[in-house]
Design a protein around this motif. Structure first.
Motif, PDB file in Angstrom:
ATOM      1  N   GLY A  23       0.832  -1.210   0.000  1.00 42.57           N
ATOM      2  CA  GLY A  23       0.000   0.000   0.000  1.00 42.57           C
ATOM      3  C   GLY A  23       0.857   1.247   0.000  1.00 42.57           C
ATOM      4  O   GLY A  23       0.520   2.261  -0.618  1.00 42.57           O
ATOM      5  N   SER A  24       1.994   1.173   0.691  1.00 44.45           N
ATOM      6  CA  SER A  24       2.935   2.289   0.690  1.00 44.45           C
ATOM      7  C   SER A  24       3.584   2.440  -0.677  1.00 44.45           C
ATOM      8  O   SER A  24       3.675   3.538  -1.227  1.00 44.45           O
ATOM      9  CB  SER A  24       4.018   2.060   1.749  1.00 44.45           C
ATOM     10  OG  SER A  24       5.120   2.898   1.508  1.00 44.45           O
ATOM     11  N   ALA A  25       4.017   1.311  -1.226  1.00 50.27           N
ATOM     12  CA  ALA A  25       4.759   1.366  -2.484  1.00 50.27           C
ATOM     13  C   ALA A  25       3.863   1.788  -3.649  1.00 50.27           C
ATOM     14  O   ALA A  25       4.228   2.644  -4.454  1.00 50.27           O
ATOM     15  CB  ALA A  25       5.393   0.000  -2.766  1.00 50.27           C
ATOM     16  N   VAL A  26       2.692   1.194  -3.725  1.00 51.34           N
ATOM     17  CA  VAL A  26       1.792   1.484  -4.844  1.00 51.34           C
ATOM     18  C   VAL A  26       1.068   2.794  -4.587  1.00 51.34           C
ATOM     19  O   VAL A  26       0.360   2.938  -3.597  1.00 51.34           O
ATOM     20  CB  VAL A  26       0.765   0.350  -5.018  1.00 51.34           C
ATOM     21  CG1 VAL A  26      -0.233   0.707  -6.106  1.00 51.34           C
ATOM     22  CG2 VAL A  26       1.467  -0.954  -5.338  1.00 51.34           C
ATOM     23  N   GLY A  27       1.292   3.754  -5.471  1.00 48.78           N
ATOM     24  CA  GLY A  27       0.654   5.054  -5.251  1.00 48.78           C
ATOM     25  C   GLY A  27       0.763   5.917  -6.486  1.00 48.78           C
ATOM     26  O   GLY A  27       0.842   5.417  -7.610  1.00 48.78           O
ATOM     27  N   LEU A  28       0.772   7.226  -6.278  1.00 46.35           N
ATOM     28  CA  LEU A  28       0.911   8.154  -7.392  1.00 46.35           C
ATOM     29  C   LEU A  28       2.179   7.867  -8.180  1.00 46.35           C
ATOM     30  O   LEU A  28       2.244   8.113  -9.381  1.00 46.35           O
ATOM     31  CB  LEU A  28       0.953   9.587  -6.866  1.00 46.35           C
ATOM     32  CG  LEU A  28      -0.347  10.114  -6.259  1.00 46.35           C
ATOM     33  CD1 LEU A  28      -0.101  11.446  -5.566  1.00 46.35           C
ATOM     34  CD2 LEU A  28      -1.404  10.270  -7.341  1.00 46.35           C
ATOM     35  N   GLY A  29       3.194   7.345  -7.488  1.00 48.03           N
ATOM     36  CA  GLY A  29       4.455   7.019  -8.141  1.00 48.03           C
ATOM     37  C   GLY A  29       4.256   6.054  -9.300  1.00 48.03           C
ATOM     38  O   GLY A  29       4.892   6.186 -10.342  1.00 48.03           O
ATOM     39  N   PHE A 235      11.512   6.147  -5.473  1.00 50.82           N
ATOM     40  CA  PHE A 235      10.228   6.759  -5.146  1.00 50.82           C
ATOM     41  C   PHE A 235       9.110   5.718  -5.155  1.00 50.82           C
ATOM     42  O   PHE A 235       8.311   5.627  -4.234  1.00 50.82           O
ATOM     43  CB  PHE A 235       9.911   7.870  -6.159  1.00 50.82           C
ATOM     44  CG  PHE A 235       8.711   8.701  -5.803  1.00 50.82           C
ATOM     45  CD1 PHE A 235       8.854   9.844  -5.030  1.00 50.82           C
ATOM     46  CD2 PHE A 235       7.445   8.342  -6.226  1.00 50.82           C
ATOM     47  CE1 PHE A 235       7.749  10.614  -4.692  1.00 50.82           C
ATOM     48  CE2 PHE A 235       6.331   9.108  -5.889  1.00 50.82           C
ATOM     49  CZ  PHE A 235       6.491  10.245  -5.118  1.00 50.82           C
ATOM     50  N   SER A 236       9.106   4.909  -6.184  1.00 43.63           N
ATOM     51  CA  SER A 236       8.017   3.963  -6.345  1.00 43.63           C
ATOM     52  C   SER A 236       8.042   2.878  -5.268  1.00 43.63           C
ATOM     53  O   SER A 236       6.991   2.441  -4.804  1.00 43.63           O
ATOM     54  CB  SER A 236       8.071   3.334  -7.736  1.00 43.63           C
ATOM     55  OG  SER A 236       6.878   2.642  -7.994  1.00 43.63           O
ATOM     56  N   LEU A 237       9.249   2.457  -4.873  1.00 50.29           N
ATOM     57  CA  LEU A 237       9.345   1.409  -3.844  1.00 50.29           C
ATOM     58  C   LEU A 237       9.291   1.997  -2.429  1.00 50.29           C
ATOM     59  O   LEU A 237       9.418   1.265  -1.456  1.00 50.29           O
ATOM     60  CB  LEU A 237      10.635   0.604  -4.023  1.00 50.29           C
ATOM     61  CG  LEU A 237      10.746  -0.249  -5.293  1.00 50.29           C
ATOM     62  CD1 LEU A 237      12.137  -0.873  -5.396  1.00 50.29           C
ATOM     63  CD2 LEU A 237       9.694  -1.353  -5.312  1.00 50.29           C
ATOM     64  N   ILE A 331       0.211   7.965   3.896  1.00 49.71           N
ATOM     65  CA  ILE A 331       0.250   7.510   5.280  1.00 49.71           C
ATOM     66  C   ILE A 331       1.666   7.080   5.674  1.00 49.71           C
ATOM     67  O   ILE A 331       2.161   7.417   6.736  1.00 49.71           O
ATOM     68  CB  ILE A 331      -0.726   6.317   5.452  1.00 49.71           C
ATOM     69  CG1 ILE A 331      -2.168   6.782   5.302  1.00 49.71           C
ATOM     70  CG2 ILE A 331      -0.526   5.620   6.779  1.00 49.71           C
ATOM     71  CD1 ILE A 331      -3.138   5.616   5.098  1.00 49.71           C
ATOM     72  N   SER A 332       2.309   6.337   4.768  1.00 49.35           N
ATOM     73  CA  SER A 332       3.627   5.793   5.103  1.00 49.35           C
ATOM     74  C   SER A 332       4.725   6.845   5.042  1.00 49.35           C
ATOM     75  O   SER A 332       5.792   6.666   5.610  1.00 49.35           O
ATOM     76  CB  SER A 332       3.975   4.628   4.181  1.00 49.35           C
ATOM     77  OG  SER A 332       4.447   5.106   2.947  1.00 49.35           O
ATOM     78  N   VAL A 333       4.477   7.930   4.311  1.00 49.66           N
ATOM     79  CA  VAL A 333       5.483   8.995   4.289  1.00 49.66           C
ATOM     80  C   VAL A 333       5.425   9.769   5.608  1.00 49.66           C
ATOM     81  O   VAL A 333       6.422  10.262   6.115  1.00 49.66           O
ATOM     82  CB  VAL A 333       5.265   9.966   3.102  1.00 49.66           C
ATOM     83  CG1 VAL A 333       6.440  10.925   2.977  1.00 49.66           C
ATOM     84  CG2 VAL A 333       5.088   9.211   1.806  1.00 49.66           C
ATOM     85  N   LEU A 334       4.225   9.852   6.166  1.00 51.86           N
ATOM     86  CA  LEU A 334       4.022  10.609   7.401  1.00 51.86           C
ATOM     87  C   LEU A 334       4.442   9.814   8.637  1.00 51.86           C
ATOM     88  O   LEU A 334       4.888  10.381   9.640  1.00 51.86           O
ATOM     89  CB  LEU A 334       2.529  10.977   7.482  1.00 51.86           C
ATOM     90  CG  LEU A 334       2.054  11.965   8.543  1.00 51.86           C
ATOM     91  CD1 LEU A 334       2.876  13.235   8.523  1.00 51.86           C
ATOM     92  CD2 LEU A 334       0.569  12.289   8.321  1.00 51.86           C
TER      93      LEU A 334
HETATM   94  N1  TRP Z   1       5.883   4.837  -3.220  1.00 55.80           N
HETATM   95  C1  TRP Z   1       4.797   5.744  -3.205  1.00 55.80           C
HETATM   96  C2  TRP Z   1       4.278   5.947  -4.604  1.00 55.80           C
HETATM   97  O1  TRP Z   1       4.735   5.333  -5.509  1.00 55.80           O
HETATM   98  C3  TRP Z   1       5.146   7.060  -2.583  1.00 55.80           C
HETATM   99  C4  TRP Z   1       5.816   6.904  -1.281  1.00 55.80           C
HETATM  100  C5  TRP Z   1       5.290   6.394  -0.157  1.00 55.80           C
HETATM  101  C6  TRP Z   1       7.160   7.190  -1.019  1.00 55.80           C
HETATM  102  N2  TRP Z   1       6.245   6.348   0.819  1.00 55.80           N
HETATM  103  C7  TRP Z   1       7.389   6.815   0.318  1.00 55.80           C
HETATM  104  C8  TRP Z   1       8.189   7.704  -1.781  1.00 55.80           C
HETATM  105  C9  TRP Z   1       8.644   6.948   0.871  1.00 55.80           C
HETATM  106  C10 TRP Z   1       9.432   7.832  -1.232  1.00 55.80           C
HETATM  107  C11 TRP Z   1       9.687   7.451   0.088  1.00 55.80           C
HETATM  108  O2  TRP Z   1       3.411   6.733  -4.821  1.00 55.80           O
END
Ligand code: TRP
Length: 455
Positions: A23-29, A235-237, A331-334
């Motif tokens: 959930g953290s990895a998959v996002g806007l990235g 960024f994506s991971l 959430i995971s960035v915060l």
């Molecule tokens: N990986 C997320 C995305 O692809 C964004 C993200 C969440 C992120 N946590 C992170 C990027 C920590 C860098 C570091 O959207």
């Protein structure tokens, strides 16, 4: 400062860690940033370098982050402090944690603005405002949004509020419950969209664009392209700032690090490629440009949706999907900063969230203003938002990741690492040690050197 037990809670089972980390990895990235960056650097060659960076640099560093979190059991700052102390290493290693929190704050400030765009478009789509768009009107619609600071302010504030809501409620109360149903929903929706793109778009051309490497497409920007592909991998991971590390701290003892890593990175890569397989066939079928920048999905997808009988429904679903994916990532960035604040000041999670989130929200306002009223403020030809995006992904995350690799590979003892990994397969472990000690740090260094023209 006490560490370890200060961290509140554990994931309730093995699957939840996988869900939360993906959930953290998959996002806007994956869905916003990957297609437009690949489009900016010409497609296939960028994708190939990106995949190489995932395999040779991303995978070992992700395993290192999970291992450090699981071993250190605290926010990145306190986990690194404890581990450095246990290995008689300098306390200065904890600065990786500080760098991570700074990077995270900068990332979230612009991430929340883009998250706001997805909210805005979900509402527009549901209200039927995306109906019957052609290319010119889709462009106007996007320009109208980013040109309106009040509108951006509202959506940024709402998005940031959503992220803070979950983080304030804590690991098992907030994160876990949200992620458990969000992630599977996301997958179902995305697969549906690929099927839709295969039927209505120029699928073959889209696939060739994504998977046929043409290094000539880099032109004279090869250094920047390779740097951006590596930055995109970090960024994506979600690597390089302790986001995955803090999730690892909530991991149950029995969960195996290596297998989880491969699964999470696999899911993340799959989603990015699927997103590309949705976006580019639609781009080509409509005679659009892949290199339009951050507006790519917002300017192109609505046109395709407009042609569909159930376009309004598809468009609404798509932007809701994207918003959900962005939410679980934000959430995971915060989380690392909040975990640290709660430990260090003994504040409640709610207070810590308000403090960290509020600061980031303010910074986000500068980002959204850089798209309109403050667009004249630039450095290296980039506005505030673009500059933060470029510097955090392409410089700060790889730097943090390189330091994490060096710490995990050279400071933490082999026996402690082996124990934390929870595997008996010596071959995989030895391969990981080689990657994390040599390949990942040297790889990052080489890409940096290449980017500044030294290599
Ligand atoms: N990986 C997320 C995305 O692809 C964004 C993200 C969440 C992120 N946590 C992170 C990027 C920590 C860098 C570091 O959207």
């Amino acid at each position: 400062m006490a560490h370890g037990e200060v961290i509140q809670g554990r994931w309730s089972n093995r699957m939840t860690f996988i869900l939360a980390a993906s959930g953290s990895a998959v996002g806007l990235g994956n869905i916003w940033r990957f297609p437009y960056t690949a489009g900016e650097y010409g497609g296939g060659a960028f994708v190939l370098v990106y995949l190489l960076c995932i395999a040779a640099i991303g995978l070992p560093i992700m395993a290192a982050e999970i291992m450090l979190g699981k071993r250190g059991r605290g926010s990145p700052v306190s986990a690194l402090t404890a581990l450095a102390r246990a290995h008689n290493a300098a306390g200065a290693w904890r600065s990786i944690g500080w760098l991570g929190m700074l990077t995270g704050a900068l990332i979230l400030s612009f991430y929340s603005v883009i998250g706001g765009w997805t909210l805005d478009y979900a509402v527009s789509a549901a209200a039927g405002r995306l109906a019957g768009l052609d290319a010119a009107r889709a462009h106007d619609l996007f320009s109208a949004m980013i040109g309106d600071p009040y509108r951006l302010f509202v959506s940024h504030t709402l998005f940031m509020g959503l992220a803070m809501l979950v983080v304030a409620r804590g690991v098992s109360g907030g994160l876990e419950r949200a992620i458990r149903w969000l992630m599977p929903t996301l997958f179902v929706l995305l697969i549906g969209l690929v099927v839709f793109a295969a039927q209505t778009g120029d699928f073959v051309r889209g696939l060739r664009y994504l998977f046929e490497p043409d290094f000539a497409a880099f032109g004279n920007r090869a250094g920047e392209a390779v740097l951006s592909a590596m930055g995109q991998a970090f960024f994506s991971l979600s690597l390089g700032m302790g986001a995955i590390m803090v999730y690892g701290a909530y991991m149950q003892e029995g969960t195996v690090v290596g297998r989880s890593t491969v699964l999470i990175a696999g899911i993340d890569t799959l989603v990015a490629l699927l997103a590309g397989m949705v976006v580019f066939p639609i781009v080509f079928a409509n005679g659009l440009e892949p290199a339009v920048g951050p507006g790519l999905i917002f300017e192109t997808l609505p046109i395709a949706f407009a042609e569909l009988p159930a376009g309004r429904l598809f468009a609404t679903l798509f932007f809701i999907l994207l918003m959900i994916a962005a939410w679980t990532s934000a959430i995971s960035v915060l989380e690392p900063a909040v975990a640290w604040l709660a430990e260090a000041t003994h504040a409640t999670r709610r207070r810590a969230t308000l403090l960290a989130g509020g600061t980031i929200w303010l910074l986000g306002i500068a980002c959204l203003l850089s798209l309109n009223n403050w667009s004249h403020i630039t450095l290296f030809g980039k506005g505030i938002l673009d500059l933060l995006d470029f510097v955090t992904s392409n410089v700060m995350l790889p730097l943090g990741g390189m330091l994490i690799a060096v710490f995990a590979g050279w400071v933490v003892s082999r026996s402690a690492t082996l124990e934390t990994f929870g595997i008996s397969d010596r071959f995989t472990f030895t391969a990981w040690r080689l990657l994390v000690r040599y390949v990942a740090p040297v790889g990052v260094a080489c890409v940096f050197a290449h980017a500044v023209g030294l290599l």
